[in-house]
Scaffold this active site. Structure first.
Site, PDB file in Angstrom:
ATOM      1  N   SER A 122       0.807  -1.225   0.000  1.00  0.00           N
ATOM      2  CA  SER A 122       0.000   0.000   0.000  1.00  0.00           C
ATOM      3  C   SER A 122       0.834   1.266   0.000  1.00  0.00           C
ATOM      4  O   SER A 122       0.392   2.303  -0.485  1.00  0.00           O
ATOM      5  CB  SER A 122      -0.928   0.000   1.218  1.00  0.00           C
ATOM      6  OG  SER A 122      -0.186  -0.135   2.418  1.00  0.00           O
TER       7      SER A 122
ATOM      8  N   HIS B 257      -0.639   6.112   6.576  1.00  0.00           N
ATOM      9  CA  HIS B 257       0.006   6.019   5.275  1.00  0.00           C
ATOM     10  C   HIS B 257       0.365   7.423   4.793  1.00  0.00           C
ATOM     11  O   HIS B 257      -0.291   8.398   5.176  1.00  0.00           O
ATOM     12  CB  HIS B 257      -0.927   5.371   4.245  1.00  0.00           C
ATOM     13  CG  HIS B 257      -1.074   3.894   4.413  1.00  0.00           C
ATOM     14  ND1 HIS B 257      -1.852   3.338   5.397  1.00  0.00           N
ATOM     15  CD2 HIS B 257      -0.532   2.848   3.726  1.00  0.00           C
ATOM     16  CE1 HIS B 257      -1.794   2.010   5.304  1.00  0.00           C
ATOM     17  NE2 HIS B 257      -0.985   1.693   4.308  1.00  0.00           N
TER      18      HIS B 257
END
Length: 342
Positions: free
Chosen positions: A39, A243
């Protein structure tokens, strides 16, 4: 890196980025670029999900391809582990591949599960145990997995410049997200584990003739809760959490681009808007309420940890207040109880 299952999907010749007009369509001679990984390479965190793998037009591979005019084969997929890269992504490599980038390994050591465990109040979680479990995989299994994967990449793309990225340090010692309960010691332990993971990635990448891209220095001062975050804190939807955001991916592109091509990368001037403190606290309070801290089982855990069940119930009740100041204070006091139990 999320807990949901990996769904295989090929995006050949940069179809995701091309669809957004980010990459030239006709200059494949400029270089074939394959972006592998998890990711952190798919662009999770940029709030621009394109497919089930969350490949994003704002992910650093798309930015690098756009900046340097490369023909991108975007293979990275949210949730991928080393085995998933081997099984689902390496088919895009060939002797004609000029550039390869990748981040991988966070899911192997249970990135999402560890963070989920450590984010709970101290009297309800076993953060140390979760970190220890990830470290056991890091030292016992991941070295061999890296050898196998990095060797396969070099074999399938013998002429490529390969750049393997590490992971930035997420935390700065503060927890400003009202719904999470990371103590300073837990944040330090999580950062320490990331340092050890990056050290392993560096060792294995260089042993297989790849370049190591270290984001830690560039992300210093841009962790969760810093004044300019390059990494999302707890977010809605939750898959965006922890993230790199668009600023972070721009920072990653600035690191990967020169390593891959030998040419400088000009960063863009991106800005992000943040909700007000009252809005963040209201959303956080609603989520804390869904944690059901006042349930008998959770109150028993609090008592065993030396935390007053009566105080937990009182603060949990205050989270329903319509007064932002009351909610803010209740969240602060709940965090103090978490420190007491840590």
């Amino acid at each position: 890196m999320t807990r949901r299952s990996v769904k295989r999907g090929l995006v050949l010749a940069g179809s995701v980025a091309l669809a957004a007009g980010l990459i030239p369509t006709a200059d494949a001679a400029a270089g074939s670029y394959v972006a592998l990984g998890d990711s952190y390479s798919a662009g999770v965190g940029t709030r621009a999900k394109v497919d089930s793998c969350y490949r994003s037009t704002y992910g650093y591979p798309a930015l690098v391809a756009s900046r340097y005019g490369l023909a991108l084969s975007y293979q990275a997929c949210s949730g991928a582990r080393t085995a998933d890269v081997t099984n689902n992504q390496l088919g895009a490599l060939s002797s004609g591949t000029a550039y390869v980038s990748m981040t991988i390994g966070g899911n192997d050591v249970g990135f999402a599960d560890v963070l989920t465990e450590c984010a709970q109040p101290g009297w309800m979680s076993d953060c140390d145990g979760a970190i220890a479990g990830g470290r056991a995989i890091l030292t016992g299994q991941l070295p061999g997995r890296y050898d196998s994967l990095f060797g396969a990449i070099r074999s399938k793309a013998p002429n490529a410049k390969i750049a393997i990225g590490g992971y930035p340090l997420i935390f700065n010692g503060e927890d400003c997200n009202a719904l999470t309960f990371f103590s300073p010691s837990e944040e330090a332990s999580l950062n320490s584990a990331t340092n050890d993971l990056d050290s392993l990635i560096r060792t294995k990448a260089t042993a297989h003739g790849a370049s190591f891209v270290d984001p830690r220095s560039s992300f210093s001062g841009h962790a969760v809760c810093d004044s300019t975050e390059w990494i999302n804190g707890l977010s809605n939807p939750v898959e965006e959490s922890y993230h790199p955001n668009r600023l972070g991916n721009d920072g990653l592109a600035k690191l990967f681009g020169p390593v891959l091509t030998g040419s400088a990368y000009k960063t863009s001037t991106l800005t992000t808007a943040k909700p007000s403190t009252a809005q963040r606290n209201r959303a956080a309070a609603d989520k804390v309420l869904r944690m059901d801290l006042a349930a008998p089982a959770n109150l028993d855990k609090a008592a065993r940890a030396g935390v007053s069940p009566t105080e937990v119930k009182r603060l949990n009740s205050l989270l329903r207040s319509s007064d932002p100041a009351v909610v803010d204070r209740a969240l602060t006091d709940l965090r103090a109880l978490d420190r007491q139990a840590s």
